[in-house]
Design a protein around this motif. Structure first.
Motif, PDB file in Angstrom:
ATOM      1  N   THR A 267       0.816  -1.212   0.000  1.00 48.74           N
ATOM      2  CA  THR A 267       0.000   0.000   0.000  1.00 48.74           C
ATOM      3  C   THR A 267       0.852   1.266   0.000  1.00 48.74           C
ATOM      4  OG1 THR A 267      -0.130  -0.065   2.405  1.00 48.74           O
ATOM      5  CG2 THR A 267      -1.976  -1.043   1.193  1.00 48.74           C
ATOM      6  N   GLY A 268       0.205   2.327  -0.455  1.00 47.79           N
ATOM      7  CA  GLY A 268       0.799   3.656  -0.381  1.00 47.79           C
ATOM      8  C   GLY A 268      -0.320   4.629  -0.065  1.00 47.79           C
ATOM      9  N   ILE A 269       0.021   5.710   0.617  1.00 44.91           N
ATOM     10  CA  ILE A 269      -1.001   6.704   0.942  1.00 44.91           C
ATOM     11  C   ILE A 269      -0.508   8.091   0.498  1.00 44.91           C
ATOM     12  CG2 ILE A 269      -0.200   6.476   3.365  1.00 44.91           C
ATOM     13  CD1 ILE A 269      -3.647   7.768   2.544  1.00 44.91           C
ATOM     14  N   VAL A 270      -1.362   8.787  -0.242  1.00 45.25           N
ATOM     15  CA  VAL A 270      -1.025  10.140  -0.699  1.00 45.25           C
ATOM     16  C   VAL A 270      -2.159  11.077  -0.291  1.00 45.25           C
ATOM     17  CG1 VAL A 270       0.230   9.300  -2.707  1.00 45.25           C
ATOM     18  CG2 VAL A 270      -2.147   9.959  -2.970  1.00 45.25           C
ATOM     19  N   GLY A 271      -1.823  12.333  -0.126  1.00 43.24           N
ATOM     20  CA  GLY A 271      -2.882  13.279   0.206  1.00 43.24           C
ATOM     21  C   GLY A 271      -2.455  14.702  -0.032  1.00 43.24           C
ATOM     22  N   THR A 272      -3.485  15.558  -0.151  1.00 45.44           N
ATOM     23  CA  THR A 272      -3.225  16.991  -0.178  1.00 45.44           C
ATOM     24  C   THR A 272      -3.777  17.582   1.109  1.00 45.44           C
ATOM     25  OG1 THR A 272      -5.320  17.588  -1.247  1.00 45.44           O
ATOM     26  CG2 THR A 272      -3.458  17.046  -2.689  1.00 45.44           C
ATOM     27  N   GLY A 273      -3.170  18.680   1.514  1.00 50.35           N
ATOM     28  CA  GLY A 273      -3.607  19.377   2.715  1.00 50.35           C
ATOM     29  C   GLY A 273      -3.161  20.815   2.628  1.00 50.35           C
ATOM     30  N   ASP A 274      -3.302  21.498   3.738  1.00 50.97           N
ATOM     31  CA  ASP A 274      -3.003  22.926   3.773  1.00 50.97           C
ATOM     32  C   ASP A 274      -2.169  23.178   5.025  1.00 50.97           C
ATOM     33  OD1 ASP A 274      -3.077  25.653   4.131  1.00 50.97           O
ATOM     34  OD2 ASP A 274      -5.176  25.862   3.488  1.00 50.97           O
ATOM     35  N   THR A 275      -0.948  23.671   4.824  1.00 53.45           N
ATOM     36  CA  THR A 275      -0.040  23.870   5.971  1.00 53.45           C
ATOM     37  C   THR A 275      -0.543  24.986   6.900  1.00 53.45           C
ATOM     38  OG1 THR A 275       1.322  25.160   4.463  1.00 53.45           O
ATOM     39  CG2 THR A 275       2.128  22.965   5.015  1.00 53.45           C
ATOM     40  N   GLY A 276      -1.581  25.706   6.473  1.00 50.42           N
ATOM     41  CA  GLY A 276      -2.201  26.704   7.344  1.00 50.42           C
ATOM     42  C   GLY A 276      -2.928  26.058   8.521  1.00 50.42           C
ATOM     43  N   TYR A 277      -3.214  24.788   8.426  1.00 46.34           N
ATOM     44  CA  TYR A 277      -3.877  24.066   9.527  1.00 46.34           C
ATOM     45  C   TYR A 277      -2.819  23.427  10.413  1.00 46.34           C
ATOM     46  CZ  TYR A 277      -8.388  24.490   7.150  1.00 46.34           C
ATOM     47  OH  TYR A 277      -9.528  24.973   6.581  1.00 46.34           O
ATOM     48  N   PRO A 278      -3.110  23.310  11.726  1.00 51.88           N
ATOM     49  CA  PRO A 278      -2.104  22.762  12.643  1.00 51.88           C
ATOM     50  C   PRO A 278      -1.659  21.336  12.314  1.00 51.88           C
ATOM     51  CG  PRO A 278      -4.117  23.444  13.835  1.00 51.88           C
ATOM     52  CD  PRO A 278      -4.345  23.725  12.388  1.00 51.88           C
ATOM     53  N   ASN A 279      -2.571  20.517  11.784  1.00 53.15           N
ATOM     54  CA  ASN A 279      -2.231  19.115  11.544  1.00 53.15           C
ATOM     55  C   ASN A 279      -2.192  18.859  10.032  1.00 53.15           C
ATOM     56  OD1 ASN A 279      -1.811  16.427  11.790  1.00 53.15           O
ATOM     57  ND2 ASN A 279      -3.537  16.042  13.165  1.00 53.15           N
ATOM     58  N   PHE A 280      -1.058  19.233   9.410  1.00 55.78           N
ATOM     59  CA  PHE A 280      -0.945  19.156   7.941  1.00 55.78           C
ATOM     60  C   PHE A 280      -1.118  17.705   7.458  1.00 55.78           C
ATOM     61  CE2 PHE A 280       2.046  18.818   4.191  1.00 55.78           C
ATOM     62  CZ  PHE A 280       1.149  19.365   3.283  1.00 55.78           C
ATOM     63  N   CYS A 281      -2.071  17.504   6.574  1.00 52.85           N
ATOM     64  CA  CYS A 281      -2.351  16.168   6.012  1.00 52.85           C
ATOM     65  C   CYS A 281      -2.523  15.116   7.114  1.00 52.85           C
ATOM     66  CB  CYS A 281      -1.238  15.751   5.044  1.00 52.85           C
ATOM     67  SG  CYS A 281      -1.283  16.605   3.470  1.00 52.85           S
ATOM     68  N   GLY A 282      -3.257  15.486   8.143  1.00 48.71           N
ATOM     69  CA  GLY A 282      -3.502  14.554   9.251  1.00 48.71           C
ATOM     70  C   GLY A 282      -4.126  13.237   8.797  1.00 48.71           C
ATOM     71  N   ALA A 283      -4.952  13.291   7.747  1.00 46.84           N
ATOM     72  CA  ALA A 283      -5.602  12.059   7.265  1.00 46.84           C
ATOM     73  C   ALA A 283      -4.562  11.090   6.697  1.00 46.84           C
ATOM     74  CB  ALA A 283      -6.651  12.400   6.202  1.00 46.84           C
ATOM     75  N   VAL A 284      -3.512  11.634   6.095  1.00 49.11           N
ATOM     76  CA  VAL A 284      -2.426  10.777   5.578  1.00 49.11           C
ATOM     77  C   VAL A 284      -1.747  10.070   6.744  1.00 49.11           C
ATOM     78  CG1 VAL A 284      -0.156  10.811   4.431  1.00 49.11           C
ATOM     79  CG2 VAL A 284      -2.065  12.134   3.480  1.00 49.11           C
ATOM     80  N   ASP A 285      -1.488  10.807   7.809  1.00 52.58           N
ATOM     81  CA  ASP A 285      -0.843  10.203   8.989  1.00 52.58           C
ATOM     82  C   ASP A 285      -1.722   9.112   9.603  1.00 52.58           C
ATOM     83  OD1 ASP A 285       1.452  11.748   8.860  1.00 52.58           O
ATOM     84  OD2 ASP A 285       0.523  13.388   9.980  1.00 52.58           O
ATOM     85  N   ARG A 286      -3.021   9.390   9.705  1.00 55.80           N
ATOM     86  CA  ARG A 286      -3.928   8.411  10.309  1.00 55.80           C
ATOM     87  C   ARG A 286      -3.998   7.136   9.464  1.00 55.80           C
ATOM     88  NH1 ARG A 286      -7.513  10.785  14.353  1.00 55.80           N
ATOM     89  NH2 ARG A 286      -6.874  12.931  14.613  1.00 55.80           N
ATOM     90  N   PHE A 287      -4.124   7.297   8.144  1.00 54.79           N
ATOM     91  CA  PHE A 287      -4.118   6.115   7.262  1.00 54.79           C
ATOM     92  C   PHE A 287      -2.765   5.402   7.349  1.00 54.79           C
ATOM     93  CE2 PHE A 287      -8.054   7.009   4.876  1.00 54.79           C
ATOM     94  CZ  PHE A 287      -8.447   5.717   4.582  1.00 54.79           C
ATOM     95  N   LYS A 288      -1.708   6.184   7.357  1.00 50.34           N
ATOM     96  CA  LYS A 288      -0.358   5.597   7.399  1.00 50.34           C
ATOM     97  C   LYS A 288      -0.204   4.664   8.601  1.00 50.34           C
ATOM     98  CE  LYS A 288       3.171   7.832   9.158  1.00 50.34           C
ATOM     99  NZ  LYS A 288       4.187   8.875   9.374  1.00 50.34           N
ATOM    100  N   ASN A 289      -0.610   5.113   9.766  1.00 43.48           N
ATOM    101  CA  ASN A 289      -0.449   4.303  10.981  1.00 43.48           C
ATOM    102  C   ASN A 289      -1.223   2.994  10.888  1.00 43.48           C
ATOM    103  OD1 ASN A 289       1.162   6.270  12.031  1.00 43.48           O
ATOM    104  ND2 ASN A 289      -0.465   7.236  13.223  1.00 43.48           N
ATOM    105  N   MET A 290      -2.434   3.069  10.339  1.00 45.38           N
ATOM    106  CA  MET A 290      -3.258   1.864  10.216  1.00 45.38           C
ATOM    107  C   MET A 290      -2.688   0.930   9.136  1.00 45.38           C
ATOM    108  SD  MET A 290      -5.658   0.422   8.087  1.00 45.38           S
ATOM    109  CE  MET A 290      -6.250   1.799   7.108  1.00 45.38           C
ATOM    110  N   LEU A 291      -2.316   1.502   7.979  1.00 45.18           N
ATOM    111  CA  LEU A 291      -1.804   0.672   6.875  1.00 45.18           C
ATOM    112  C   LEU A 291      -0.479   0.008   7.252  1.00 45.18           C
ATOM    113  CD1 LEU A 291      -2.670   2.973   3.817  1.00 45.18           C
ATOM    114  CD2 LEU A 291      -3.802   0.826   4.466  1.00 45.18           C
ATOM    115  N   PHE A 292       0.302   0.685   8.074  1.00 38.87           N
ATOM    116  CA  PHE A 292       1.571   0.116   8.523  1.00 38.87           C
ATOM    117  C   PHE A 292       1.329  -1.171   9.319  1.00 38.87           C
ATOM    118  CE2 PHE A 292       4.886  -0.262  11.788  1.00 38.87           C
ATOM    119  CZ  PHE A 292       5.990  -0.419  10.963  1.00 38.87           C
ATOM    120  N   VAL A 293       0.257  -1.177  10.075  1.00 36.90           N
ATOM    121  CA  VAL A 293      -0.075  -2.353  10.897  1.00 36.90           C
ATOM    122  C   VAL A 293      -0.756  -3.439  10.070  1.00 36.90           C
ATOM    123  CG1 VAL A 293      -1.480  -3.145  12.852  1.00 36.90           C
ATOM    124  CG2 VAL A 293      -0.260  -0.967  12.995  1.00 36.90           C
TER     125      VAL A 293
END
Ligand SMILES: Cc1cc2nc3c(=O)[nH]c(=O)nc-3n(C[C@H](O)[C@H](O)[C@H](O)COP(=O)(O)O)c2cc1C
Length: 154
Positions: A84-110
């Motif tokens: 698997t691979g996870i890609v995403g777009t986000g906006d660095t103006g928000y505190p958690n840049f591409c947070g959805a990518v991080d959340r998917f990443k943690n689950m997909l890693f497991v």
């Protein structure tokens, strides 16, 4: 080897990134299937050798609601050999840049064989083309390695 790209996009940024990714994959002559999340039958997850997930981030670094069934399907199905691979777009103006990518990443890693992740600021720029090429190369290297490993059984 069958590869699926499954994505969501509200305002088009992630879709643009996914189209770029698709073009690069097609140069590699792989068997590629592209789905918007609402078109993807979740039980088909197990039919692919490789899956790329594409998502924007909403709320406070959250996964968009339409992607949550896919997230849970990865948890429920036997996908531990899927690359698997996870890609995403986000906006660095928000505190958690591409947070959805991080959340998917943690689950997909497991749950799967996570190969690579990529975060892009809003719409892909010229320098992101090279980053997408690296993403695809790393993804395919692991996919080929995994495939040879099974074929080399003695
Ligand atoms: C209500 C709202 C909340 C957002 N929250 C975040 C966030 O927490 N982190 C982030 O990186 N981007 C956030 N974004 C920015 C989007 O993820 C970004 O614009 C993305 O490129 C949109 O993708 P799309 O065009 O594919 O829909 C938010 C946008 C909106 C409208």
């Amino acid at each position: 080897m069958k590869i699926a790209i499954i994505y969501t996009s509200k305002t088009g940024n992630t879709e643009e990134l996914i189209y770029l990714m698709k073009k690069i994959f097609q140069l590699k002559k792989v068997e590629l299937f592209l789905y918007r999340i609402d078109q993807f039958p979740l039980l088909d997850l197990i039919k692919f050798d490789g899956i790329v997930v594409g998502t924007y981030t909403w709320g406070m670094g959250e996964i968009p609601p339409e992607m949550m069934d896919l997230y849970h399907a990865f948890e429920a199905l036997d996908v531990k050999r899927v690359i698997t691979g996870i890609v995403g777009t986000g906006d660095t103006g928000y505190p958690n840049f591409c947070g959805a990518v991080d959340r998917f990443k943690n689950m997909l890693f497991v749950q799967t064989e996570l190969a690579v992740t990529l975060k892009v600021e809003l719409t892909p720029q010229t320098n992101d083309v090279q980053r997408c090429e690296r993403f695809v190369n790393i993804f395919l290297e692991l996919l080929n390695y995994q495939n040879n490993k099974t074929e080399n059984a003695i």
